[in-house]
Scaffold this motif. Structure first.
Motif, PDB file in Angstrom:
ATOM      1  N   ARG A 124      -2.634  10.140   4.224  1.00 42.40           N
ATOM      2  CA  ARG A 124      -1.180   9.994   4.413  1.00 42.40           C
ATOM      3  C   ARG A 124      -0.519  11.365   4.520  1.00 42.40           C
ATOM      4  NH1 ARG A 124       3.049   9.245   0.225  1.00 42.40           N
ATOM      5  NH2 ARG A 124       4.745   8.018   1.106  1.00 42.40           N
ATOM      6  N   TRP A 125      -0.913  12.284   3.652  1.00 45.84           N
ATOM      7  CA  TRP A 125      -0.357  13.636   3.667  1.00 45.84           C
ATOM      8  C   TRP A 125      -0.699  14.348   4.975  1.00 45.84           C
ATOM      9  CZ3 TRP A 125      -2.978  18.547   2.484  1.00 45.84           C
ATOM     10  CH2 TRP A 125      -2.091  19.619   2.319  1.00 45.84           C
ATOM     11  N   LEU A 126      -1.952  14.254   5.379  1.00 44.22           N
ATOM     12  CA  LEU A 126      -2.385  14.917   6.616  1.00 44.22           C
ATOM     13  C   LEU A 126      -1.726  14.275   7.841  1.00 44.22           C
ATOM     14  CD1 LEU A 126      -6.175  15.326   5.744  1.00 44.22           C
ATOM     15  CD2 LEU A 126      -4.411  17.109   5.695  1.00 44.22           C
ATOM     16  N   ASP A 127      -1.586  12.956   7.820  1.00 42.15           N
ATOM     17  CA  ASP A 127      -0.958  12.254   8.947  1.00 42.15           C
ATOM     18  C   ASP A 127       0.495  12.658   9.138  1.00 42.15           C
ATOM     19  OD1 ASP A 127      -3.325  10.976   9.490  1.00 42.15           O
ATOM     20  OD2 ASP A 127      -2.691   9.010   8.732  1.00 42.15           O
ATOM     21  N   ARG A 128       1.199  12.886   8.044  1.00 44.99           N
ATOM     22  CA  ARG A 128       2.606  13.315   8.158  1.00 44.99           C
ATOM     23  C   ARG A 128       2.691  14.635   8.911  1.00 44.99           C
ATOM     24  NH1 ARG A 128       4.496  11.562   2.242  1.00 44.99           N
ATOM     25  NH2 ARG A 128       3.045  13.187   1.733  1.00 44.99           N
ATOM     26  N   MET A 129       1.771  15.537   8.623  1.00 44.65           N
ATOM     27  CA  MET A 129       1.758  16.826   9.311  1.00 44.65           C
ATOM     28  C   MET A 129       1.404  16.632  10.784  1.00 44.65           C
ATOM     29  SD  MET A 129      -0.068  20.318   8.146  1.00 44.65           S
ATOM     30  CE  MET A 129       0.828  20.168   6.610  1.00 44.65           C
ATOM     31  N   SER A 130       0.421  15.790  11.060  1.00 43.07           N
ATOM     32  CA  SER A 130       0.001  15.540  12.443  1.00 43.07           C
ATOM     33  C   SER A 130       1.124  14.952  13.277  1.00 43.07           C
ATOM     34  CB  SER A 130      -1.201  14.593  12.474  1.00 43.07           C
ATOM     35  OG  SER A 130      -2.337  15.241  11.993  1.00 43.07           O
ATOM     36  N   GLU A 131       1.920  14.064  12.692  1.00 41.38           N
ATOM     37  CA  GLU A 131       3.014  13.419  13.429  1.00 41.38           C
ATOM     38  C   GLU A 131       4.036  14.440  13.899  1.00 41.38           C
ATOM     39  OE1 GLU A 131       4.570  10.368  10.875  1.00 41.38           O
ATOM     40  OE2 GLU A 131       2.637   9.324  10.840  1.00 41.38           O
ATOM     41  N   THR A 132       4.398  15.377  13.033  1.00 37.61           N
ATOM     42  CA  THR A 132       5.355  16.420  13.394  1.00 37.61           C
ATOM     43  C   THR A 132       4.814  17.252  14.551  1.00 37.61           C
ATOM     44  OG1 THR A 132       6.131  16.548  11.121  1.00 37.61           O
ATOM     45  CG2 THR A 132       6.587  18.449  12.515  1.00 37.61           C
ATOM     46  N   ALA A 168       3.027   3.329 -13.580  1.00 35.87           N
ATOM     47  CA  ALA A 168       4.218   3.836 -12.878  1.00 35.87           C
ATOM     48  C   ALA A 168       4.864   2.746 -12.023  1.00 35.87           C
ATOM     49  CB  ALA A 168       3.849   5.040 -12.014  1.00 35.87           C
ATOM     50  N   LEU A 169       4.051   1.819 -11.528  1.00 36.19           N
ATOM     51  CA  LEU A 169       4.548   0.727 -10.685  1.00 36.19           C
ATOM     52  C   LEU A 169       4.929  -0.512 -11.494  1.00 36.19           C
ATOM     53  CD1 LEU A 169       1.904   1.081  -7.854  1.00 36.19           C
ATOM     54  CD2 LEU A 169       4.383   1.359  -7.558  1.00 36.19           C
ATOM     55  N   GLY A 170       4.549  -0.546 -12.761  1.00 38.78           N
ATOM     56  CA  GLY A 170       4.824  -1.708 -13.586  1.00 38.78           C
ATOM     57  C   GLY A 170       3.941  -2.898 -13.252  1.00 38.78           C
ATOM     58  N   VAL A 171       2.710  -2.620 -12.847  1.00 42.25           N
ATOM     59  CA  VAL A 171       1.758  -3.683 -12.494  1.00 42.25           C
ATOM     60  C   VAL A 171       0.433  -3.419 -13.211  1.00 42.25           C
ATOM     61  CG1 VAL A 171       2.810  -4.032 -10.211  1.00 42.25           C
ATOM     62  CG2 VAL A 171       0.857  -2.480 -10.441  1.00 42.25           C
ATOM     63  N   GLY A 190      -5.481  -3.932 -11.787  1.00 38.47           N
ATOM     64  CA  GLY A 190      -6.129  -4.862 -10.858  1.00 38.47           C
ATOM     65  C   GLY A 190      -5.305  -5.055  -9.586  1.00 38.47           C
ATOM     66  N   SER A 191      -3.980  -5.013  -9.723  1.00 36.84           N
ATOM     67  CA  SER A 191      -3.107  -5.141  -8.550  1.00 36.84           C
ATOM     68  C   SER A 191      -3.284  -3.962  -7.601  1.00 36.84           C
ATOM     69  CB  SER A 191      -1.640  -5.233  -8.986  1.00 36.84           C
ATOM     70  OG  SER A 191      -1.425  -6.371  -9.773  1.00 36.84           O
ATOM     71  N   VAL A 192      -3.466  -2.787  -8.175  1.00 34.78           N
ATOM     72  CA  VAL A 192      -3.697  -1.596  -7.346  1.00 34.78           C
ATOM     73  C   VAL A 192      -5.047  -1.724  -6.644  1.00 34.78           C
ATOM     74  CG1 VAL A 192      -4.014   0.909  -7.364  1.00 34.78           C
ATOM     75  CG2 VAL A 192      -2.238  -0.140  -8.806  1.00 34.78           C
ATOM     76  N   TYR A 193      -6.049  -2.194  -7.397  1.00 34.99           N
ATOM     77  CA  TYR A 193      -7.395  -2.332  -6.822  1.00 34.99           C
ATOM     78  C   TYR A 193      -7.455  -3.391  -5.718  1.00 34.99           C
ATOM     79  CZ  TYR A 193      -9.634   0.810 -10.162  1.00 34.99           C
ATOM     80  OH  TYR A 193     -10.018   1.910 -10.872  1.00 34.99           O
ATOM     81  N   ARG A 194      -6.508  -4.315  -5.679  1.00 32.62           N
ATOM     82  CA  ARG A 194      -6.483  -5.288  -4.574  1.00 32.62           C
ATOM     83  C   ARG A 194      -6.150  -4.606  -3.248  1.00 32.62           C
ATOM     84  NH1 ARG A 194      -5.438  -8.915  -8.629  1.00 32.62           N
ATOM     85  NH2 ARG A 194      -3.187  -8.760  -8.852  1.00 32.62           N
ATOM     86  N   HIS A 195      -5.425  -3.511  -3.323  1.00 31.20           N
ATOM     87  CA  HIS A 195      -5.071  -2.758  -2.111  1.00 31.20           C
ATOM     88  C   HIS A 195      -6.077  -1.656  -1.814  1.00 31.20           C
ATOM     89  CE1 HIS A 195      -1.043  -4.414  -1.269  1.00 31.20           C
ATOM     90  NE2 HIS A 195      -1.007  -4.638  -2.571  1.00 31.20           N
ATOM     91  N   ALA A 254       0.838  -1.194   0.000  1.00 39.10           N
ATOM     92  CA  ALA A 254       0.000   0.000   0.000  1.00 39.10           C
ATOM     93  C   ALA A 254       0.876   1.250   0.000  1.00 39.10           C
ATOM     94  CB  ALA A 254      -0.930  -0.018   1.208  1.00 39.10           C
ATOM     95  N   GLU A 255       1.968   1.214   0.742  1.00 45.94           N
ATOM     96  CA  GLU A 255       2.863   2.371   0.819  1.00 45.94           C
ATOM     97  C   GLU A 255       3.469   2.695  -0.553  1.00 45.94           C
ATOM     98  OE1 GLU A 255       4.639   5.656   2.521  1.00 45.94           O
ATOM     99  OE2 GLU A 255       3.044   4.403   3.309  1.00 45.94           O
ATOM    100  N   ARG A 256       3.913   1.668  -1.280  1.00 37.22           N
ATOM    101  CA  ARG A 256       4.465   1.889  -2.629  1.00 37.22           C
ATOM    102  C   ARG A 256       3.408   2.474  -3.558  1.00 37.22           C
ATOM    103  NH1 ARG A 256       6.551  -2.699  -5.692  1.00 37.22           N
ATOM    104  NH2 ARG A 256       7.039  -1.086  -7.199  1.00 37.22           N
ATOM    105  N   ILE A 257       2.198   1.976  -3.424  1.00 39.86           N
ATOM    106  CA  ILE A 257       1.107   2.497  -4.264  1.00 39.86           C
ATOM    107  C   ILE A 257       0.856   3.970  -3.944  1.00 39.86           C
ATOM    108  CG2 ILE A 257      -1.360   2.330  -4.769  1.00 39.86           C
ATOM    109  CD1 ILE A 257      -1.056  -0.734  -4.277  1.00 39.86           C
ATOM    110  N   LEU A 258       0.852   4.310  -2.662  1.00 38.45           N
ATOM    111  CA  LEU A 258       0.602   5.698  -2.273  1.00 38.45           C
ATOM    112  C   LEU A 258       1.722   6.617  -2.755  1.00 38.45           C
ATOM    113  CD1 LEU A 258      -0.858   5.143   1.301  1.00 38.45           C
ATOM    114  CD2 LEU A 258      -2.101   5.736  -0.794  1.00 38.45           C
ATOM    115  N   GLU A 259       2.965   6.151  -2.671  1.00 37.97           N
ATOM    116  CA  GLU A 259       4.092   6.954  -3.174  1.00 37.97           C
ATOM    117  C   GLU A 259       3.945   7.188  -4.678  1.00 37.97           C
ATOM    118  OE1 GLU A 259       7.595   4.805  -2.010  1.00 37.97           O
ATOM    119  OE2 GLU A 259       7.326   5.316   0.107  1.00 37.97           O
TER     120      GLU A 259
END
Length: 198
Positions: free
Chosen positions: A62-70, A37-40, A43-48, A10-15
């Protein structure tokens, strides 16, 4: 199953989604672009992520969480006084928003579109931020540094009062030469008010 698919997370997909959004913008970016972009396969993306909307919501979160963590690290730092934590917390929020808007305006604009679509993620983020402010103000009340009969209501008021320095609707004002001076003046005013009568 190919090795690429096996290592797909999931992290690779989000990146990859973030990069695709940066390149194509939210109106043109598709799940097929992310998969390419991922070379898949898509359907592989939709599995996640079961839908395009779910993928966009996850990128926003993910973007908002990064700000919250700081900001959370500042909230929890009991080596700082509550007054210093409050000033540092709001300064960090302002700096992060300014940096994102100035250094990567395309992605910032994309996130503003996604945030408009992602009511749940944005609502949770705002609740988290006001919760952090509440904890800082509660610490100030407990130490005698702040006077606030209802720390939660006070936290919401502080967040709203400082909106010009973190609400994306004001981003054009953030680069003005006087922005930092205006921020400092508002912080001084808010902190005087929180200290209560001398």
């Amino acid at each position: 199953m190919s090795p690429t698919t096996e290592t797909l997370t999931a992290e690779r997909i989000l990146e990859a989604t973030e990069e695709v959004l940066r390149r194509h913008g939210p109106a043109k970016a598709t799940v097929v672009d992310v998969a390419r972009a991922l070379g898949v396969s898509h359907g592989s993306v939709y599995r996640h992520f079961r839908t395009k909307a779910a993928l966009r919501e996850a990128v926003t979160k993910r973007w908002l969480d990064r700000m919250s963590e700081t900001l959370s690290a500042i909230t929890a730092d009991e080596t700082r006084t509550p007054e210093t934590r409050l000033r540092d917390w709001l300064a960090a929020l302002f700096a992060a928003k300014r940096r994102k808007a100035g250094e990567d305006p395309e992605l910032f604009a994309t996130y503003m579109v996604l945030a408009g679509e992602s009511g749940a993620a944005v609502g949770e983020h705002l609740a988290d931020l006001t919760g952090q402010l509440t904890r800082i103000i509660e610490a100030g009340v407990a130490s005698g540094d702040f006077t606030a009969p209802d720390p939660r209501t006070t936290a919401v008021a502080v967040f709203q009062a400082t909106g010009r320095f973190h609400d994306p609707g004001y981003q054009r004002l953030w680069e003005r030469p006087e922005a930092q001076k205006d921020f400092a003046a508002l912080m001084d005013l808010l902190l005087r008010g929180l200290r209560g009568p001398a």
